[in-house]
Design an enzyme around this catalytic site. Structure first.
Site, PDB file in Angstrom:
ATOM      1  N   ASP A  39      -7.690  -0.626   9.737  1.00  0.00           N
ATOM      2  CA  ASP A  39      -8.058   0.426  10.686  1.00  0.00           C
ATOM      3  C   ASP A  39      -8.159  -0.146  12.092  1.00  0.00           C
ATOM      4  O   ASP A  39      -8.773  -1.207  12.301  1.00  0.00           O
ATOM      5  CB  ASP A  39      -9.413   1.044  10.306  1.00  0.00           C
TER       6      ASP A  39
ATOM      7  N   ARG B 103       0.840  -1.202   0.000  1.00  0.00           N
ATOM      8  CA  ARG B 103       0.000   0.000   0.000  1.00  0.00           C
ATOM      9  C   ARG B 103       0.874   1.251   0.000  1.00  0.00           C
ATOM     10  O   ARG B 103       1.863   1.329   0.715  1.00  0.00           O
ATOM     11  CB  ARG B 103      -0.916   0.027   1.219  1.00  0.00           C
TER      12      ARG B 103
ATOM     13  N   ARG C  98      -6.460   0.232  -3.039  1.00  0.00           N
ATOM     14  CA  ARG C  98      -5.354  -0.298  -2.229  1.00  0.00           C
ATOM     15  C   ARG C  98      -5.468  -1.823  -2.091  1.00  0.00           C
ATOM     16  O   ARG C  98      -6.582  -2.363  -2.044  1.00  0.00           O
ATOM     17  CB  ARG C  98      -5.346   0.345  -0.858  1.00  0.00           C
TER      18      ARG C  98
ATOM     19  N   ASP D  19      -6.109  -2.349   3.555  1.00  0.00           N
ATOM     20  CA  ASP D  19      -6.359  -1.188   4.412  1.00  0.00           C
ATOM     21  C   ASP D  19      -6.718  -1.734   5.787  1.00  0.00           C
ATOM     22  O   ASP D  19      -7.599  -2.591   5.904  1.00  0.00           O
ATOM     23  CB  ASP D  19      -7.519  -0.357   3.847  1.00  0.00           C
TER      24      ASP D  19
END
Length: 488
Positions: free
Chosen positions: A101, A87, A96, A99
């Site tokens: 989080d 990424r 991407r 990802d």
């Protein structure tokens, strides 16, 4: 105590919209397990890009982890995974390959320039709340004081689509269920050497054991093969059931698994064999030192779904001393004594009082018993040990060492002798075992002066063996193999 000395619960969202999205997420999960324990994972969910741009759809998954890292260290590690998987951060909201989080970390609230927990925009995102609600519906958001389930029900989830966790292909035919390409039936098929930790005992007192399992299915001759993955599915599927109601013994677990194999493979018959390492407390014979030693317990079950046969058994290591070499040493000793001036009677008496040297071997004994009557594996251990020249111990003080060596040389036995003693001891210790009980006694001596091993075995029905022992003069050896007895 600082954060890094504790165990913490964190929730993470993983997403991807480039490349093989599912494989990318699973690869990221693998990286995460380098530094954390993954406790739960959600299903995969597909959504449109946030800004409605012309880019591939996202695939998302939520997971719960247990970590020792601080929030900043954990976030730095997750960013490393993103970079490791390709990424780039040149453009915001760009497509991407991965990802990640950080959504929650315990119930902490952190608002700093480089880290913000809970994730500030999660309550606006259905692709975050829906997978998170699947694995943690009752988790309370520390800022809103709402459960994840309540938050997910307030948001429009029409754009979030649950997808199968599998590669995108369909089987056009059941190859294993079809006819074989060569018209030859097989005796049995399956998988061997499957290693697992199993739970045995009664509820509240169950223990874990390391075990090796073999699964076999007896096929219809017109069926090409079995579904290999279904054997492990059977084992994994019964794990939760066993945790609620453990099997009382190893042969009962083997039967439960065999019954499941018959159903899952649609087989005429199934067979399961389990070997588990079992710890038993021992006390050394002279110094009375307590020690724990491992023995191999064996459970075998065969069933057609209606009738079953079960076998309990053990493998035990001990010691044998060679009678042949000992007899030669005794003869040689008597000759030397007579040459030194002792009479034949005196030489014979001296030799009878002194343990004669001989070569000895590490011995491995096996005893299997198949019966509806319960037999404890621990008792079979002692039957085998009592049948050898001597038992052995992991811990031996010098007086114990003398005891073992002296006992072995006072009870010199061939492999054949050990097997016969095992059968006699079983008959006398269990007089109430039915005559149709199956028995297999086996002994292998790992020779110390030869390149080969000595081996002896007898299998058959206990009634036949009892009859031979009573006859004394005539031996009528009626043999039944384990495979023959397991046939229903």
């Amino acid at each position: 105590m600082n954060l890094q000395e504790q165990r913490h619960v964190a929730f993470i969202l993983l997403g991807a919209n480039l490349g093989d999205r599912q494989s990318n997420i699973l690869q990221a999960l693998q990286y995460i397990q380098v530094r954390a324990k993954v406790e739960r994972v959600s299903s995969f969910y597909e959504t449109e890009p946030l800004d409605g741009s012309d880019q591939p759809k996202y695939l998302n998954m939520a997971c719960q982890i247990i970590t020792d890292d601080s929030p900043k260290d954990l976030l730095a590690f997750l960013k490393w995974i993103e970079r490791r998987m390709g990424r780039t951060f040149a453009e915001r909201n760009a497509p991407r390959p991965i990802d990640i989080d950080l959504l929650f970390y315990d119930d902490l609230i952190i608002k700093e320039s480089d880290i913000w927990i809970p994730h500030p925009r999660m309550q606006e995102r259905a692709f975050t709340l829906i997978p998170l609600a699947e694995i943690a519906p009752d988790y309370v958001h520390p800022l809103t004081n709402e459960t994840i389930k309540d938050m997910s029900q307030k948001i429009d989830a029409s754009t979030v689509k649950k997808v199968d966790r599998s590669l995108k292909f369909k089987l056009e035919s059941d190859i294993q269920g079809g006819r074989p390409s060569i018209n030859v039936g097989l005796s049995r098929v399956g998988i061997t050497n499957l290693n697992r930790v199993i739970r045995l005992g009664v509820k509240g007192k169950a223990e874990l054991f390391y075990a090796t399992l073999d699964f076999f299915a007896y096929l219809d001759p017109y069926k090409a093969g079995v579904h290999m993955s279904r054997f492990t599915d059977v084992l994994e599927g019964i794990v939760e059931e066993i945790s609620l109601e453990p099997s009382p013994d190893i042969e009962s677990l083997a039967e439960r698994l065999a019954l499941q194999v018959v159903q899952s493979q649609r087989a005429k018959k199934a067979e399961v064999r389990i070997k588990a390492k079992y710890p038993m407390e021992r006390v050394t014979p002279i110094s009375a030192k307590k020690t724990e030693e491992l023995f191999t317990f064996i459970g075998i079950a065969s069933t057609d779904g209606k009738m079953s046969r079960r076998v309990i058994g053990v493998e035990v290591e001990g010691m044998t001393a060679c009678p042949c070499a000992q007899d030669m040493m005794a003869s040689h000793s008597r000759m030397l004594l007579k040459e030194a001036g002792y009479t034949s009677e005196e030489a014979a008496k001296i030799v009878s009082l002194i343990p004669m040297a001989t070569h000895n071997q590490r011995a491995r004994g096996t005893l299997l018993v198949g019966s509806d009557m319960s037999v404890r594996a621990e008792h079979l251990v002692h039957i085998i040990e009592a049948s050898m020249s001597s038992e052995t111990y992991e811990l031996l003080k010098r007086p114990d060492e003398f005891f073992v060596v002296n006992k072995a040389h006072q009870n010199a036995r061939f492999a054949e002798d050990v097997v016969r003693h095992m059968l006699l001891n079983l008959v006398e210790v269990y007089p109430d075992l039915p005559d149709d009980t199956f028995v297999l006694a086996r002994e292998e001596s790992l020779e110390s002066i030869h390149q080969h091993n000595a081996f002896a075995e007898r299998s058959g029905l206990l009634g036949d063996i009892r009859g031979e022992i009573r006859l004394k003069d005539d031996i009528l050896c009626s043999s039944v193999t384990l495979e023959e007895w397991l046939k229903l």
